[in-house]
Design a protein around this motif. Structure first.
Motif, PDB file in Angstrom:
ATOM      1  N   ALA A 174      -3.903  -5.468  11.355  1.00 28.19           N
ATOM      2  CA  ALA A 174      -3.478  -5.167   9.983  1.00 28.19           C
ATOM      3  C   ALA A 174      -2.063  -4.590  10.036  1.00 28.19           C
ATOM      4  O   ALA A 174      -1.753  -3.737  10.870  1.00 28.19           O
ATOM      5  N   VAL A 175      -1.189  -5.081   9.173  1.00 27.79           N
ATOM      6  CA  VAL A 175       0.217  -4.701   9.209  1.00 27.79           C
ATOM      7  C   VAL A 175       0.807  -4.741   7.797  1.00 27.79           C
ATOM      8  O   VAL A 175       0.354  -5.520   6.957  1.00 27.79           O
ATOM      9  N   ASN A 176       1.794  -3.898   7.556  1.00 28.43           N
ATOM     10  CA  ASN A 176       2.462  -3.873   6.258  1.00 28.43           C
ATOM     11  C   ASN A 176       3.410  -5.051   6.088  1.00 28.43           C
ATOM     12  O   ASN A 176       4.136  -5.411   7.018  1.00 28.43           O
ATOM     13  N   LEU A 177       3.415  -5.631   4.899  1.00 30.01           N
ATOM     14  CA  LEU A 177       4.434  -6.583   4.461  1.00 30.01           C
ATOM     15  C   LEU A 177       5.463  -5.736   3.724  1.00 30.01           C
ATOM     16  O   LEU A 177       5.122  -5.074   2.739  1.00 30.01           O
ATOM     17  N   ARG A 178       6.706  -5.715   4.189  1.00 32.62           N
ATOM     18  CA  ARG A 178       7.696  -4.781   3.651  1.00 32.62           C
ATOM     19  C   ARG A 178       8.797  -5.475   2.852  1.00 32.62           C
ATOM     20  O   ARG A 178       9.030  -6.671   3.004  1.00 32.62           O
ATOM     21  N   THR A 179       9.463  -4.682   2.009  1.00 35.33           N
ATOM     22  CA  THR A 179      10.552  -5.195   1.170  1.00 35.33           C
ATOM     23  C   THR A 179      11.846  -5.373   1.950  1.00 35.33           C
ATOM     24  O   THR A 179      12.769  -6.036   1.476  1.00 35.33           O
ATOM     25  N   GLY A 180      11.932  -4.811   3.138  1.00 35.80           N
ATOM     26  CA  GLY A 180      13.106  -4.927   3.992  1.00 35.80           C
ATOM     27  C   GLY A 180      12.716  -4.788   5.446  1.00 35.80           C
ATOM     28  O   GLY A 180      11.576  -4.450   5.764  1.00 35.80           O
ATOM     29  N   PRO A 181      13.663  -5.028   6.351  1.00 38.37           N
ATOM     30  CA  PRO A 181      13.371  -5.022   7.790  1.00 38.37           C
ATOM     31  C   PRO A 181      13.367  -3.633   8.421  1.00 38.37           C
ATOM     32  O   PRO A 181      14.284  -3.242   9.116  1.00 38.37           O
ATOM     33  N   GLY A 182      12.319  -2.877   8.170  1.00 33.97           N
ATOM     34  CA  GLY A 182      12.176  -1.560   8.766  1.00 33.97           C
ATOM     35  C   GLY A 182      11.096  -0.760   8.066  1.00 33.97           C
ATOM     36  O   GLY A 182      10.713  -1.057   6.933  1.00 33.97           O
ATOM     37  N   THR A 183      10.617   0.275   8.736  1.00 33.37           N
ATOM     38  CA  THR A 183       9.540   1.089   8.172  1.00 33.37           C
ATOM     39  C   THR A 183      10.008   1.964   7.017  1.00 33.37           C
ATOM     40  O   THR A 183       9.185   2.484   6.272  1.00 33.37           O
ATOM     41  N   LYS A 184      11.317   2.100   6.832  1.00 34.70           N
ATOM     42  CA  LYS A 184      11.829   2.880   5.700  1.00 34.70           C
ATOM     43  C   LYS A 184      11.705   2.123   4.378  1.00 34.70           C
ATOM     44  O   LYS A 184      11.844   2.707   3.307  1.00 34.70           O
ATOM     45  N   TYR A 185      11.439   0.831   4.434  1.00 31.83           N
ATOM     46  CA  TYR A 185      11.288   0.016   3.230  1.00 31.83           C
ATOM     47  C   TYR A 185       9.846   0.067   2.723  1.00 31.83           C
ATOM     48  O   TYR A 185       8.906   0.216   3.502  1.00 31.83           O
ATOM     49  N   ALA A 186       9.689  -0.081   1.427  1.00 33.87           N
ATOM     50  CA  ALA A 186       8.369   0.000   0.785  1.00 33.87           C
ATOM     51  C   ALA A 186       7.461  -1.146   1.231  1.00 33.87           C
ATOM     52  O   ALA A 186       7.919  -2.241   1.547  1.00 33.87           O
ATOM     53  N   SER A 187       6.177  -0.864   1.222  1.00 34.52           N
ATOM     54  CA  SER A 187       5.173  -1.878   1.530  1.00 34.52           C
ATOM     55  C   SER A 187       4.874  -2.703   0.284  1.00 34.52           C
ATOM     56  O   SER A 187       4.740  -2.168  -0.812  1.00 34.52           O
ATOM     57  N   ARG A 188       4.753  -4.010   0.453  1.00 36.11           N
ATOM     58  CA  ARG A 188       4.357  -4.916  -0.629  1.00 36.11           C
ATOM     59  C   ARG A 188       2.866  -5.209  -0.553  1.00 36.11           C
ATOM     60  O   ARG A 188       2.334  -5.955  -1.355  1.00 36.11           O
ATOM     61  N   GLY A 189       2.198  -4.668   0.476  1.00 33.78           N
ATOM     62  CA  GLY A 189       0.774  -4.887   0.681  1.00 33.78           C
ATOM     63  C   GLY A 189       0.480  -4.893   2.164  1.00 33.78           C
ATOM     64  O   GLY A 189       1.383  -4.928   2.997  1.00 33.78           O
ATOM     65  N   ILE A 190      -0.792  -4.845   2.484  1.00 29.54           N
ATOM     66  CA  ILE A 190      -1.210  -4.869   3.884  1.00 29.54           C
ATOM     67  C   ILE A 190      -1.801  -6.237   4.207  1.00 29.54           C
ATOM     68  O   ILE A 190      -2.653  -6.750   3.477  1.00 29.54           O
ATOM     69  N   LEU A 191      -1.331  -6.816   5.292  1.00 34.25           N
ATOM     70  CA  LEU A 191      -1.848  -8.098   5.753  1.00 34.25           C
ATOM     71  C   LEU A 191      -2.946  -7.828   6.767  1.00 34.25           C
ATOM     72  O   LEU A 191      -2.742  -7.099   7.739  1.00 34.25           O
ATOM     73  N   ALA A 192      -4.099  -8.387   6.555  1.00 32.45           N
ATOM     74  CA  ALA A 192      -5.229  -8.220   7.469  1.00 32.45           C
ATOM     75  C   ALA A 192      -4.963  -8.965   8.779  1.00 32.45           C
ATOM     76  O   ALA A 192      -4.112  -9.863   8.847  1.00 32.45           O
TER      77      ALA A 192
END
Length: 77
Positions: free
Chosen positions: A16-34
């Protein structure tokens, strides 16, 4: 990583991993991918740490965003 004739590679998430708005953990999550969610990788950051693409399966199907390449594996075929 080679690209297909379509300009992207087909991949799956390894956990499970975050789909993010930008390339890095500082960017918001758009959802979690299973785990095992399909992802079309269209491009990557210069150091290959993050991939930008489209989710192809699961509850976030159709969304575009960034995923850490640490959690993607290439699907042959």
């Amino acid at each position: 990583m080679s690209k297909s004739k379509h300009g992207y590679t087909t991949e799956r998430t390894t956990t499970a991993v975050n789909l993010r708005t930008g390339p890095g953990t500082k960017y918001a999550s758009r959802g979690i991918l299973a785990k095992r969610t399909g992802f079309q990788n269209w491009c990557q950051t210069k150091n290959y740490d993050w991939a930008y693409g489209k989710v192809t399966s699961g509850q976030n199907r159709g969304k575009w965003g960034w995923v850490s390449t640490d959690y993607l594996v290439w699907v042959l075929g």
